[in-house]
Design a protein around this motif. Structure first.
Motif, PDB file in Angstrom:
ATOM      1  N   ALA A 129     -10.639 -19.552   2.099  1.00 51.56           N
ATOM      2  CA  ALA A 129     -10.020 -18.693   1.083  1.00 51.56           C
ATOM      3  C   ALA A 129     -10.061 -17.232   1.501  1.00 51.56           C
ATOM      4  CB  ALA A 129     -10.736 -18.859  -0.255  1.00 51.56           C
ATOM      5  N   ILE A 130      -8.972 -16.497   1.214  1.00 49.03           N
ATOM      6  CA  ILE A 130      -8.944 -15.048   1.350  1.00 49.03           C
ATOM      7  C   ILE A 130      -8.313 -14.465   0.088  1.00 49.03           C
ATOM      8  CG2 ILE A 130      -8.625 -15.246   3.858  1.00 49.03           C
ATOM      9  CD1 ILE A 130      -5.764 -14.066   3.361  1.00 49.03           C
ATOM     10  N   ASP A 131      -8.341 -13.133  -0.023  1.00 48.92           N
ATOM     11  CA  ASP A 131      -7.648 -12.446  -1.116  1.00 48.92           C
ATOM     12  C   ASP A 131      -7.106 -11.133  -0.575  1.00 48.92           C
ATOM     13  OD1 ASP A 131      -6.580 -12.034  -3.587  1.00 48.92           O
ATOM     14  OD2 ASP A 131      -8.449 -11.428  -4.560  1.00 48.92           O
ATOM     15  N   THR A 132      -6.021 -10.648  -1.167  1.00 51.14           N
ATOM     16  CA  THR A 132      -5.403  -9.382  -0.771  1.00 51.14           C
ATOM     17  C   THR A 132      -5.076  -8.594  -2.039  1.00 51.14           C
ATOM     18  OG1 THR A 132      -3.175 -10.338  -0.762  1.00 51.14           O
ATOM     19  CG2 THR A 132      -4.402 -10.404   1.310  1.00 51.14           C
ATOM     20  N   PRO A 133      -4.802  -7.273  -1.913  1.00 49.92           N
ATOM     21  CA  PRO A 133      -4.488  -6.465  -3.101  1.00 49.92           C
ATOM     22  C   PRO A 133      -3.252  -6.979  -3.833  1.00 49.92           C
ATOM     23  CG  PRO A 133      -4.974  -5.049  -1.238  1.00 49.92           C
ATOM     24  CD  PRO A 133      -4.874  -6.443  -0.696  1.00 49.92           C
ATOM     25  N   VAL A 134      -3.221  -6.761  -5.135  1.00 54.67           N
ATOM     26  CA  VAL A 134      -2.084  -7.203  -5.942  1.00 54.67           C
ATOM     27  C   VAL A 134      -0.858  -6.336  -5.669  1.00 54.67           C
ATOM     28  CG1 VAL A 134      -2.550  -5.771  -7.962  1.00 54.67           C
ATOM     29  CG2 VAL A 134      -1.460  -7.991  -8.265  1.00 54.67           C
ATOM     30  N   PHE A 135      -1.041  -5.137  -5.103  1.00 56.14           N
ATOM     31  CA  PHE A 135       0.088  -4.317  -4.689  1.00 56.14           C
ATOM     32  C   PHE A 135      -0.080  -3.930  -3.226  1.00 56.14           C
ATOM     33  CE2 PHE A 135      -2.886  -1.790  -7.247  1.00 56.14           C
ATOM     34  CZ  PHE A 135      -3.406  -0.938  -6.290  1.00 56.14           C
ATOM     35  N   GLU A 136       1.054  -3.691  -2.574  1.00 53.56           N
ATOM     36  CA  GLU A 136       1.086  -3.335  -1.164  1.00 53.56           C
ATOM     37  C   GLU A 136       1.928  -2.075  -1.000  1.00 53.56           C
ATOM     38  OE1 GLU A 136      -0.202  -4.913   1.543  1.00 53.56           O
ATOM     39  OE2 GLU A 136      -0.850  -6.854   0.762  1.00 53.56           O
ATOM     40  N   LEU A 137       1.832  -1.440   0.179  1.00 50.98           N
ATOM     41  CA  LEU A 137       2.765  -0.375   0.497  1.00 50.98           C
ATOM     42  C   LEU A 137       4.185  -0.941   0.457  1.00 50.98           C
ATOM     43  CD1 LEU A 137       0.951   1.334   3.510  1.00 50.98           C
ATOM     44  CD2 LEU A 137       1.025   2.128   1.139  1.00 50.98           C
ATOM     45  N   LYS A 138       5.091  -0.199  -0.138  1.00 49.35           N
ATOM     46  CA  LYS A 138       6.453  -0.705  -0.301  1.00 49.35           C
ATOM     47  C   LYS A 138       7.076  -1.087   1.029  1.00 49.35           C
ATOM     48  CE  LYS A 138      10.937   0.372  -2.345  1.00 49.35           C
ATOM     49  NZ  LYS A 138      11.740   1.346  -3.121  1.00 49.35           N
ATOM     50  N   MET A 165       4.496  -4.141  -6.245  1.00 52.06           N
ATOM     51  CA  MET A 165       3.730  -5.346  -6.566  1.00 52.06           C
ATOM     52  C   MET A 165       4.111  -6.447  -5.579  1.00 52.06           C
ATOM     53  SD  MET A 165       2.076  -4.319  -9.271  1.00 52.06           S
ATOM     54  CE  MET A 165       1.500  -5.753 -10.186  1.00 52.06           C
ATOM     55  N   ARG A 166       3.129  -7.243  -5.176  1.00 57.49           N
ATOM     56  CA  ARG A 166       3.421  -8.285  -4.179  1.00 57.49           C
ATOM     57  C   ARG A 166       4.392  -9.312  -4.756  1.00 57.49           C
ATOM     58  NH1 ARG A 166      -2.776 -10.513  -4.082  1.00 57.49           N
ATOM     59  NH2 ARG A 166      -2.828 -11.409  -6.169  1.00 57.49           N
ATOM     60  N   TYR A 167       5.346  -9.687  -3.931  1.00 58.02           N
ATOM     61  CA  TYR A 167       6.400 -10.630  -4.315  1.00 58.02           C
ATOM     62  C   TYR A 167       5.960 -12.072  -4.046  1.00 58.02           C
ATOM     63  CZ  TYR A 167      11.048 -12.838  -4.199  1.00 58.02           C
ATOM     64  OH  TYR A 167      12.136 -13.644  -4.420  1.00 58.02           O
ATOM     65  N   ASP A 168       5.184 -12.261  -2.989  1.00 57.55           N
ATOM     66  CA  ASP A 168       4.614 -13.564  -2.673  1.00 57.55           C
ATOM     67  C   ASP A 168       3.292 -13.342  -1.950  1.00 57.55           C
ATOM     68  OD1 ASP A 168       5.225 -12.802  -0.102  1.00 57.55           O
ATOM     69  OD2 ASP A 168       6.649 -14.418   0.301  1.00 57.55           O
ATOM     70  N   LEU A 169       2.693 -14.402  -1.432  1.00 54.79           N
ATOM     71  CA  LEU A 169       1.417 -14.282  -0.725  1.00 54.79           C
ATOM     72  C   LEU A 169       1.584 -14.391   0.789  1.00 54.79           C
ATOM     73  CD1 LEU A 169      -0.808 -16.524  -3.057  1.00 54.79           C
ATOM     74  CD2 LEU A 169      -0.462 -14.045  -3.150  1.00 54.79           C
ATOM     75  N   THR A 170       2.807 -14.668   1.252  1.00 49.95           N
ATOM     76  CA  THR A 170       3.034 -14.865   2.686  1.00 49.95           C
ATOM     77  C   THR A 170       3.083 -13.552   3.450  1.00 49.95           C
ATOM     78  OG1 THR A 170       4.270 -16.883   2.179  1.00 49.95           O
ATOM     79  CG2 THR A 170       4.547 -15.945   4.372  1.00 49.95           C
ATOM     80  N   VAL A 171       3.860 -12.589   2.950  1.00 47.34           N
ATOM     81  CA  VAL A 171       3.947 -11.289   3.624  1.00 47.34           C
ATOM     82  C   VAL A 171       2.588 -10.570   3.626  1.00 47.34           C
ATOM     83  CG1 VAL A 171       5.032  -9.012   3.565  1.00 47.34           C
ATOM     84  CG2 VAL A 171       6.429 -11.067   3.228  1.00 47.34           C
ATOM     85  N   PRO A 172       1.835 -10.555   2.522  1.00 42.30           N
ATOM     86  CA  PRO A 172       0.482  -9.969   2.596  1.00 42.30           C
ATOM     87  C   PRO A 172      -0.406 -10.666   3.621  1.00 42.30           C
ATOM     88  CG  PRO A 172       1.162 -10.120   0.311  1.00 42.30           C
ATOM     89  CD  PRO A 172       2.215 -10.839   1.112  1.00 42.30           C
ATOM     90  N   VAL A 193       1.551 -13.352  -8.440  1.00 44.46           N
ATOM     91  CA  VAL A 193       2.597 -12.553  -7.803  1.00 44.46           C
ATOM     92  C   VAL A 193       3.586 -12.125  -8.892  1.00 44.46           C
ATOM     93  CG1 VAL A 193       2.338 -13.693  -5.591  1.00 44.46           C
ATOM     94  CG2 VAL A 193       3.991 -14.580  -7.230  1.00 44.46           C
ATOM     95  N   TYR A 194       4.478 -11.185  -8.545  1.00 43.56           N
ATOM     96  CA  TYR A 194       5.336 -10.565  -9.559  1.00 43.56           C
ATOM     97  C   TYR A 194       6.766 -10.459  -9.050  1.00 43.56           C
ATOM     98  CZ  TYR A 194       0.802  -9.477 -11.449  1.00 43.56           C
ATOM     99  OH  TYR A 194      -0.475  -9.589 -11.939  1.00 43.56           O
ATOM    100  N   ARG A 195       7.726 -10.887  -9.886  1.00 44.03           N
ATOM    101  CA  ARG A 195       9.136 -10.834  -9.521  1.00 44.03           C
ATOM    102  C   ARG A 195       9.960 -10.379 -10.721  1.00 44.03           C
ATOM    103  NH1 ARG A 195       9.827 -16.316  -5.775  1.00 44.03           N
ATOM    104  NH2 ARG A 195       8.094 -15.803  -4.355  1.00 44.03           N
ATOM    105  N   ARG A 196      10.832  -9.407 -10.489  1.00 41.93           N
ATOM    106  CA  ARG A 196      11.679  -8.867 -11.552  1.00 41.93           C
ATOM    107  C   ARG A 196      12.910  -9.756 -11.711  1.00 41.93           C
ATOM    108  NH1 ARG A 196      13.007  -3.156  -9.984  1.00 41.93           N
ATOM    109  NH2 ARG A 196      14.818  -4.162  -9.024  1.00 41.93           N
TER     110      ARG A 196
END
Length: 559
Positions: A129-138, A165-172, A193-196
């Protein structure tokens, strides 16, 4: 006469003297040319200073006027906010933001059970298991999702950083691997994750939702890791028992080769791929119209694509396409078909032949995929617990609705190979091949919530093993002593927060919350060093010594 002439002479001399003295005085008072120039320069400086002072005063007045206006505006805003913060007799609607929802204890119990089962599958395959920030640099997120990039939530400037806000967990994950110089890992990550997006709450489509990802990063032989990811999808869906499903398989190289064979310009591959990706929701006629009218594709070329994307099957379809003259002439298509042939063989060894389908309509619109792609799709909603009838989907409040719609929940898992994503973040462009899968747990939650709602099965929402009750007044301190003994022994226990609760109310609490055991304290029993241990469902009671109480409870719970 002489006297008169003498007086006139004296008067004339005196006048001349006075004129001469006056002239001398005037001459002494008249400034020289240097003095006149100096006087003129000083006057100009004084005048300029006066003008400058006047300008400064005007600027100060203007600034003061602007400050007064800004202060007035802020005071008005503060007053308005104050009114909003403390409304007086104001009616308003309490609701969650669009595309989000609350979860009651029963719903959270169900959700946690699903996540626990998924984690067990991930760990069975060696996941860490890992974790990353809920937001990333745009800049980390943009340009990775194709047309879906418009769905990214952007944040306001915070401390000089432009964030999203992160769109998925793959790019992070790709950013994490590149930043930490990791070239091999088998990781799982469960987070929001968050999607508009336009939410479809009754089908588990939200703007804030969980993803459960499993990815294998590293350089390995073809299709070994890919086949294991397909196996993980099958194990998760089998473990959750949410109904009949199929795992669709395809290959990005085959798609690109197919587009090339049909005459699609290379610059339009991604746009046409995004249109094909909509075939799971829209009929071919609508997709074709989008290709021609919006993407500018030639109608004849679109018809050629339509002949391919409506094909699905297994190993026999791969053989059929390998013999296709148009595809044989395109190296990308041949490589994709050979990869699919190997993948289908490995999936057969894993016993998945009845669960998989080679489907050329599967495209997955994300730009970062480079190889095999797959998607788990429910064929139909499962019946309710103990009943073959279909369950109704849930609303934003978790309540069932009667409109069944199409009767399907759609995709519940998806993933694929992305070999170049990590290299996009590495300063030297070092690539780390990756393949992974994401479980769409929100849609699974929607199915299971509807399933349990239709069956009227009540889920237990706590883990309390024993309830400490008192038979009469004055025993609250004895309850605390017994509770402390149980907690120290690692037993989950609770009691009433009233000093003198009624025994019937305490026993009813045990039944309502499905607590299996109850300890009943009484003066007579305590005087003998014993208590009554009651089985809530059968209502049978037995006497147990206080010293042996923890061991006796453990034995009862094992039965």
């Amino acid at each position: 006469m002489l006297r008169s002439i003498g007086r006139q002479w004296r008067c004339s001399a005196a006048l001349q003297c006075r004129c001469l003295n006056s002239a001398r005085r005037q001459q002494s008072l008249a400034p020289s040319s240097v003095e006149r120039a100096l006087s003129t320069s000083v006057g100009q400086q004084v005048k300029a200073q006066q003008q400058q002072q006047q300008q400064l005063q005007e600027q100060q007045q203007q600034q003061k006027h602007k400050i007064d206006e800004e202060v007035s505006r802020l005071l008005a805003l503060k007053a308005k906010l104050g009114d909003d913060a403390a409304p007086t007799n104001q009616k308003f609607t309490l609701k969650t933001p669009k595309g989000t929802r609350d979860y009651a204890p029963q719903q959270m119990t169900l959700r946690q059970g699903v996540l626990d089962k998924i984690i067990q599958v991930f760990k069975r395959h060696g996941g860490e298991a890992i974790d990353t920030p809920v937001f990333e640099l745009k800049e980390v997120l943009t340009g990775k999702y194709g047309e879906d990039s418009k769905l990214i939530y952007d944040l306001k400037d915070q401390g000089g950083e432009i964030l999203s806000m992160r769109y998925d967990l793959t790019v992070p994950l790709a950013r994490y691997l590149a930043m930490n110089k990791i070239s091999s890992i088998k990781r799982y990550h469960i987070a929001k994750v968050y999607r508009r997006d336009n939410p479809a709450m009754t089908r588990g489509r939200y703007r804030e939702f969980y993803q459960c990802d499993f990815d294998i990063a590293g350089t390995y032989d073809p299709m070994l890791a890919d086949a294991e990811c397909v196996k993980i999808v099958a194990e998760v869906l089998d473990t959750l028992d949410i109904g009949d499903y199929v795992i669709k398989l395809n290959h990005r190289q085959l798609l690109d080769g197919m587009f090339e064979a049909c005459g699609v310009p290379a610059k339009d591959f991604r746009a046409i791929c995004s249109a094909v990706d909509k075939l799971d929701k829209s009929p071919w006629e609508e997709v074709r119209k989008e290709m021609v009218d919006e993407k500018g594709l030639d109608g004849a070329t679109a018809d050629k694509i339509g002949e391919y994307v409506r094909l699905s099957g297994g190993k026999e379809l791969v053989e059929q396409l390998l013999a296709d003259p148009k595809l044989k002439a395109v190296p990308n298509a041949v490589k994709g078909l050979e990869g699919m042939q190997l993948l289908l063989n490995y999936c057969t060894l894993f016993g998945l032949q009845s669960r998989i389908s080679f489907d050329l309509s599967l495209a997955r619109g994300l730009d970062y995929y480079t190889g095999v792609i797959y998607e788990g799709v429910l064929k139909a909603e499962p019946g309710a617990v103990g009943s073959p009838a279909k369950a109704s989907p849930v609303t934003e409040n978790g309540k069932p609705v009667t409109d069944q719609g199409s009767g399907t929940i759609g995709s519940v898992a998806g993933g694929g190979r992305y070999d170049n994503l990590v290299g996009m973040f590495d300063p030297r462009g070092k690539a780390v091949p990756c393949v992974g899968v994401s479980i769409g747990v929100e849609r699974i939650f929607a199915v299971l919530e509807a399933k349990f709602a239709a069956s009227n099965v009540k889920l237990r929402t706590n883990d309390v093993e024993v309830y400490v009750a008192s038979a009469h007044k004055g025993l609250h301190e004895q309850r605390l002593r017994v509770l402390n003994q149980l907690w120290d022994a690692g037993i989950k226990a609770e009691h009433s927060y009233k000093l003198n609760p009624k025994l019937l109310a305490q026993l009813q609490h045990c039944e309502e919350h499905q607590i299996p055991l109850a300890i009943v304290l009484g003066d007579a029993e305590l005087a003998q060093g014993v208590v009554k241990l009651r089985e809530v469902t059968t209502r049978q009671e037995s006497t147990v010594p206080l010293a042996e109480l923890p061991n006796e409870i453990r034995n009862r719970l094992k039965e």
